[in-house]
Design a protein around this motif. Structure first.
Motif, PDB file in Angstrom:
ATOM      1  N   ARG A  54       0.838  -1.184   0.000  1.00 59.41           N
ATOM      2  CA  ARG A  54       0.000   0.000   0.000  1.00 59.41           C
ATOM      3  C   ARG A  54       0.882   1.247   0.000  1.00 59.41           C
ATOM      4  O   ARG A  54       0.655   2.183  -0.756  1.00 59.41           O
ATOM      5  N   PHE A  55       1.898   1.219   0.830  1.00 54.00           N
ATOM      6  CA  PHE A  55       2.841   2.329   0.909  1.00 54.00           C
ATOM      7  C   PHE A  55       3.547   2.511  -0.434  1.00 54.00           C
ATOM      8  O   PHE A  55       3.683   3.623  -0.940  1.00 54.00           O
ATOM      9  N   PHE A  56       3.958   1.388  -1.020  1.00 54.68           N
ATOM     10  CA  PHE A  56       4.647   1.402  -2.303  1.00 54.68           C
ATOM     11  C   PHE A  56       3.757   2.014  -3.385  1.00 54.68           C
ATOM     12  O   PHE A  56       4.200   2.858  -4.165  1.00 54.68           O
ATOM     13  N   TYR A  57       2.498   1.618  -3.440  1.00 53.41           N
ATOM     14  CA  TYR A  57       1.572   2.159  -4.424  1.00 53.41           C
ATOM     15  C   TYR A  57       1.369   3.647  -4.222  1.00 53.41           C
ATOM     16  O   TYR A  57       1.290   4.399  -5.189  1.00 53.41           O
ATOM     17  N   MET A  58       1.303   4.082  -2.974  1.00 48.35           N
ATOM     18  CA  MET A  58       1.149   5.509  -2.681  1.00 48.35           C
ATOM     19  C   MET A  58       2.334   6.292  -3.238  1.00 48.35           C
ATOM     20  O   MET A  58       2.162   7.340  -3.852  1.00 48.35           O
ATOM     21  N   VAL A  59       3.527   5.760  -3.032  1.00 47.13           N
ATOM     22  CA  VAL A  59       4.744   6.424  -3.523  1.00 47.13           C
ATOM     23  C   VAL A  59       4.731   6.479  -5.054  1.00 47.13           C
ATOM     24  O   VAL A  59       5.010   7.515  -5.639  1.00 47.13           O
ATOM     25  N   VAL A  60       4.367   5.363  -5.684  1.00 49.08           N
ATOM     26  CA  VAL A  60       4.320   5.310  -7.152  1.00 49.08           C
ATOM     27  C   VAL A  60       3.310   6.311  -7.687  1.00 49.08           C
ATOM     28  O   VAL A  60       3.596   7.063  -8.621  1.00 49.08           O
ATOM     29  N   ILE A  61       2.138   6.370  -7.078  1.00 50.06           N
ATOM     30  CA  ILE A  61       1.092   7.292  -7.516  1.00 50.06           C
ATOM     31  C   ILE A  61       1.554   8.747  -7.349  1.00 50.06           C
ATOM     32  O   ILE A  61       1.366   9.574  -8.224  1.00 50.06           O
ATOM     33  N   GLN A  62       2.207   9.035  -6.223  1.00 45.74           N
ATOM     34  CA  GLN A  62       2.716  10.395  -5.998  1.00 45.74           C
ATOM     35  C   GLN A  62       3.737  10.763  -7.063  1.00 45.74           C
ATOM     36  O   GLN A  62       3.735  11.874  -7.583  1.00 45.74           O
ATOM     37  N   LYS A  63       4.609   9.835  -7.410  1.00 45.28           N
ATOM     38  CA  LYS A  63       5.639  10.092  -8.430  1.00 45.28           C
ATOM     39  C   LYS A  63       4.972  10.352  -9.778  1.00 45.28           C
ATOM     40  O   LYS A  63       5.383  11.260 -10.509  1.00 45.28           O
ATOM     41  N   LEU A  64       3.942   9.581 -10.091  1.00 44.45           N
ATOM     42  CA  LEU A  64       3.219   9.780 -11.362  1.00 44.45           C
ATOM     43  C   LEU A  64       2.600  11.177 -11.397  1.00 44.45           C
ATOM     44  O   LEU A  64       2.659  11.843 -12.419  1.00 44.45           O
ATOM     45  N   PHE A  65       2.027  11.591 -10.279  1.00 44.14           N
ATOM     46  CA  PHE A  65       1.387  12.911 -10.218  1.00 44.14           C
ATOM     47  C   PHE A  65       2.420  14.030 -10.330  1.00 44.14           C
ATOM     48  O   PHE A  65       2.145  15.055 -10.954  1.00 44.14           O
ATOM     49  N   THR A  66       3.600  13.845  -9.728  1.00 48.83           N
ATOM     50  CA  THR A  66       4.611  14.895  -9.795  1.00 48.83           C
ATOM     51  C   THR A  66       5.241  14.957 -11.176  1.00 48.83           C
ATOM     52  O   THR A  66       5.614  16.030 -11.649  1.00 48.83           O
ATOM     53  N   VAL A  67       5.327  13.828 -11.868  1.00 47.71           N
ATOM     54  CA  VAL A  67       5.896  13.813 -13.233  1.00 47.71           C
ATOM     55  C   VAL A  67       4.898  14.403 -14.205  1.00 47.71           C
ATOM     56  O   VAL A  67       5.266  15.191 -15.084  1.00 47.71           O
ATOM     57  N   ASN A  68       3.604  14.062 -14.070  1.00 47.02           N
ATOM     58  CA  ASN A  68       2.569  14.576 -14.959  1.00 47.02           C
ATOM     59  C   ASN A  68       1.573  15.433 -14.165  1.00 47.02           C
ATOM     60  O   ASN A  68       0.544  14.936 -13.747  1.00 47.02           O
ATOM     61  N   PRO A  69       1.856  16.689 -13.942  1.00 45.25           N
ATOM     62  CA  PRO A  69       0.923  17.529 -13.157  1.00 45.25           C
ATOM     63  C   PRO A  69      -0.341  17.904 -13.958  1.00 45.25           C
ATOM     64  O   PRO A  69      -0.317  17.887 -15.167  1.00 45.25           O
TER      65      PRO A  69
END
Length: 44
Positions: free
Chosen positions: A29-44
């Motif tokens: 769950r933590f890992f998915y949260m980090v991945v999702i955050q990275k996706l959002f920061t790469v594609n704002p």
């Protein structure tokens, strides 16, 4: 008597499995949260 001890063992195995599932679920769950955050920061 044999059946009773076998059932007890089955219950213990089930509890262990549930425990492992709970432990394994949290880091994922933590890992998915980090991945999702990275996706959002790469594609704002």
């Amino acid at each position: 008597m044999v059946f009773k001890s076998a059932w007890k063992n089955q219950k213990k195995i089930k509890e262990k499995r549930e425990f492992l599932r709970k432990i394994n679920f949290r880091p994922y769950r933590f890992f998915y949260m980090v991945v999702i955050q990275k996706l959002f920061t790469v594609n704002p």
